[in-house]
Structures are given as C-alpha cells and as structure tokens.
Design a protein around this motif. Sequence first.
Motif, PDB file in Angstrom:
ATOM      1  N   PRO A   1       0.881  -1.591   0.327  1.00  0.00           N
ATOM      2  CA  PRO A   1       0.503  -0.421  -0.240  1.00  0.00           C
ATOM      3  C   PRO A   1       1.085   1.868   0.050  1.00  0.00           C
ATOM      4  N   LEU A   2       0.011   2.183  -0.610  1.00  0.00           N
ATOM      5  CA  LEU A   2       1.157   3.092  -0.593  1.00  0.00           C
ATOM      6  C   LEU A   2       0.472   4.419   0.889  1.00  0.00           C
ATOM      7  N   TYR A   3       1.421   5.283   1.112  1.00  0.00           N
ATOM      8  CA  TYR A   3       1.766   6.604   2.177  1.00  0.00           C
ATOM      9  C   TYR A   3       2.149   7.011   0.908  1.00  0.00           C
ATOM     10  N   MET A   4       1.086   8.770   1.196  1.00  0.00           N
ATOM     11  CA  MET A   4       1.289   9.191   0.782  1.00  0.00           C
ATOM     12  C   MET A   4       1.359  11.579   1.413  1.00  0.00           C
ATOM     13  N   GLN A   5       1.648  11.961   1.021  1.00  0.00           N
ATOM     14  CA  GLN A   5       1.775  13.577   2.092  1.00  0.00           C
ATOM     15  C   GLN A   5       1.303  14.293   0.025  1.00  0.00           C
ATOM     16  N   MET A   6       0.180  14.854   1.082  1.00  0.00           N
ATOM     17  CA  MET A   6      -0.157  16.322  -0.098  1.00  0.00           C
ATOM     18  C   MET A   6      -0.276  17.407   0.985  1.00  0.00           C
ATOM     19  N   SER A   7      -0.290  18.013   0.488  1.00  0.00           N
ATOM     20  CA  SER A   7      -0.589  19.687   0.397  1.00  0.00           C
ATOM     21  C   SER A   7      -0.768  20.499  -0.290  1.00  0.00           C
ATOM     22  N   ARG A   8      -1.120  21.885   0.204  1.00  0.00           N
ATOM     23  CA  ARG A   8      -1.972  22.921  -0.423  1.00  0.00           C
ATOM     24  C   ARG A   8      -1.891  24.561   0.150  1.00  0.00           C
ATOM     25  N   ALA A   9      -1.252  25.152   0.110  1.00  0.00           N
ATOM     26  CA  ALA A   9      -0.937  26.329   1.116  1.00  0.00           C
ATOM     27  C   ALA A   9      -1.428  26.416   2.273  1.00  0.00           C
ATOM     28  N   GLY A  10      -0.412  25.546   2.482  1.00  0.00           N
ATOM     29  CA  GLY A  10      -0.492  25.541   4.416  1.00  0.00           C
ATOM     30  C   GLY A  10      -1.419  24.002   5.160  1.00  0.00           C
ATOM     31  N   LEU A  11      -1.742  23.853   4.003  1.00  0.00           N
ATOM     32  CA  LEU A  11      -2.478  22.290   4.899  1.00  0.00           C
ATOM     33  C   LEU A  11      -2.242  21.462   4.303  1.00  0.00           C
ATOM     34  N   VAL A  12      -1.848  20.259   5.069  1.00  0.00           N
ATOM     35  CA  VAL A  12      -0.718  18.567   4.949  1.00  0.00           C
ATOM     36  C   VAL A  12      -2.118  17.935   5.411  1.00  0.00           C
ATOM     37  N   LEU A  13      -1.744  16.979   4.432  1.00  0.00           N
ATOM     38  CA  LEU A  13      -2.830  15.490   4.934  1.00  0.00           C
ATOM     39  C   LEU A  13      -1.811  14.989   4.512  1.00  0.00           C
ATOM     40  N   HIS A  14      -1.929  13.452   4.872  1.00  0.00           N
ATOM     41  CA  HIS A  14      -1.376  12.187   4.662  1.00  0.00           C
ATOM     42  C   HIS A  14      -2.389  11.036   4.538  1.00  0.00           C
ATOM     43  N   LEU A  15      -1.994  10.814   3.299  1.00  0.00           N
ATOM     44  CA  LEU A  15      -3.414   9.518   2.846  1.00  0.00           C
ATOM     45  C   LEU A  15      -2.472   8.152   2.861  1.00  0.00           C
ATOM     46  N   THR A  16      -3.205   7.144   3.570  1.00  0.00           N
ATOM     47  CA  THR A  16      -2.768   5.970   3.561  1.00  0.00           C
ATOM     48  C   THR A  16      -3.680   4.749   3.155  1.00  0.00           C
ATOM     49  N   GLY A  17      -2.789   3.727   2.664  1.00  0.00           N
ATOM     50  CA  GLY A  17      -3.437   2.662   1.845  1.00  0.00           C
ATOM     51  C   GLY A  17      -2.951   1.416   2.961  1.00  0.00           C
ATOM     52  N   HIS A  18      -2.803   1.466   3.905  1.00  0.00           N
ATOM     53  CA  HIS A  18      -2.275   0.848   4.740  1.00  0.00           C
ATOM     54  C   HIS A  18      -3.933   0.858   6.659  1.00  0.00           C
ATOM     55  N   HIS A  19      -4.196  -0.315   6.507  1.00  0.00           N
ATOM     56  CA  HIS A  19      -5.413  -0.657   6.913  1.00  0.00           C
ATOM     57  C   HIS A  19      -5.580  -0.179   8.152  1.00  0.00           C
ATOM     58  N   GLY A  20      -3.854  -0.448   9.281  1.00  0.00           N
ATOM     59  CA  GLY A  20      -3.903  -0.930  10.860  1.00  0.00           C
ATOM     60  C   GLY A  20      -3.029   0.930  11.126  1.00  0.00           C
ATOM     61  N   ASP A  21      -3.283   2.213   9.900  1.00  0.00           N
ATOM     62  CA  ASP A  21      -3.390   3.204  10.392  1.00  0.00           C
ATOM     63  C   ASP A  21      -4.594   4.304  11.093  1.00  0.00           C
ATOM     64  N   THR A  22      -5.133   3.754  10.591  1.00  0.00           N
ATOM     65  CA  THR A  22      -6.557   4.938  10.808  1.00  0.00           C
ATOM     66  C   THR A  22      -8.088   4.118  10.193  1.00  0.00           C
ATOM     67  N   THR A  23      -8.644   4.829  10.794  1.00  0.00           N
ATOM     68  CA  THR A  23     -10.134   4.028  10.070  1.00  0.00           C
ATOM     69  C   THR A  23     -10.823   4.927   9.633  1.00  0.00           C
ATOM     70  N   PRO A  24     -11.362   4.481   8.056  1.00  0.00           N
ATOM     71  CA  PRO A  24     -12.228   5.152   6.961  1.00  0.00           C
ATOM     72  C   PRO A  24     -13.396   5.800   8.208  1.00  0.00           C
ATOM     73  N   GLY A  25     -13.743   7.034   7.288  1.00  0.00           N
ATOM     74  CA  GLY A  25     -14.853   7.170   7.795  1.00  0.00           C
ATOM     75  C   GLY A  25     -14.733   9.036   9.007  1.00  0.00           C
ATOM     76  N   SER A  26     -13.258   9.722   8.996  1.00  0.00           N
ATOM     77  CA  SER A  26     -12.759  10.438   9.908  1.00  0.00           C
ATOM     78  C   SER A  26     -13.530  11.949   9.279  1.00  0.00           C
ATOM     79  N   THR A  27     -13.276  12.695  10.429  1.00  0.00           N
ATOM     80  CA  THR A  27     -13.657  13.873   9.756  1.00  0.00           C
ATOM     81  C   THR A  27     -12.402  14.906  10.497  1.00  0.00           C
ATOM     82  N   VAL A  28     -12.038  15.608   8.915  1.00  0.00           N
ATOM     83  CA  VAL A  28     -11.229  17.150   9.306  1.00  0.00           C
ATOM     84  C   VAL A  28     -11.335  17.884   9.762  1.00  0.00           C
ATOM     85  N   TYR A  29     -11.559  18.852  10.343  1.00  0.00           N
ATOM     86  CA  TYR A  29     -11.629  20.029  10.504  1.00  0.00           C
ATOM     87  C   TYR A  29     -10.353  21.430  10.532  1.00  0.00           C
ATOM     88  N   VAL A  30     -10.395  21.752   9.080  1.00  0.00           N
ATOM     89  CA  VAL A  30      -9.826  22.789   8.693  1.00  0.00           C
ATOM     90  C   VAL A  30     -10.109  24.128   8.504  1.00  0.00           C
TER      91      VAL A  30
END
Length: 123
Positions: free
Chosen positions: A43-72
């Motif tokens: 699986p891929l793990y990557m960082q994406m960003s724009r104008a100060g917003l930084v997100l990590h996106l992961t295909g690894h099942h143990g990293d996080t749970t789908p259905g989260s909310t991010v307040y920006v």
Amino acid sequence: MAIAFTAAIPILRIFDEDLARRFYGDYLGLEVDWEHRFEPGLPLYMQMSRAGLVLHLTGHHGDTTPGSTVYVQMEDIAAFHAELRQRDGIGNLRPGLEDAPWGGKLVEVTDPFGNRLRFAGDA
C-alpha cells in the motif's frame, strides 16, 4: 526551552490510489509532496498539501479508520467554494457554503472513502 506543538497532520484512509489522486489532487487542488511504499505492490502512504494544509493519505489498514472528519480553518472560503463548484467532483459533489452556528462559513465535502473535510472560515 518551552514545549511547542508546530503542526497536527491528519492521516486519512484511502482504498484506491487513482481515486484519491483525482479527489485530493484534481478536485481539492492538493499536490503530492512525497510517496512511500515499503516495496512494490504494498500500500501507498503519501503526503499531499496546498497553501498550508498538509494531509497524509494511507492505504495501510492499520493506520487509521475510514469515516474520519478533519476540521480545516482557512481564509477566503468563498473563493475556495467557488473553485470547487467549477470543478468536476467525484460523484455528484456540489458542496454548499453554509453559515456556521458559531459565525463564519463552512464548506464540507466527503471523499470517496467516507472521510469528511470540513473547511471553515470567514466569507
């Protein structure tokens, strides 16, 4: 030296790399900063960003749970909203520009994997 926290970077679960690139890159306008795989085919793990917003996106099942909310928190939310409305979203995304109960405006989008991104700012 005093303790200081400099950033919190949300990690969001993805299930399809191409779909993630289209949603976060083409639709939200983020750029890929870097990508990591332990080896080809994993699986891929990557960082994406724009104008100060930084997100990590992961295909690894143990990293996080789908259905989260991010307040920006952001500036010029009206321009961001207009930009999103002009782009082709994944599915039938047509986010509104809502009044926040505490003041300001909100734009909320849900990615193809069930994660919500709630953008907040003054119009």
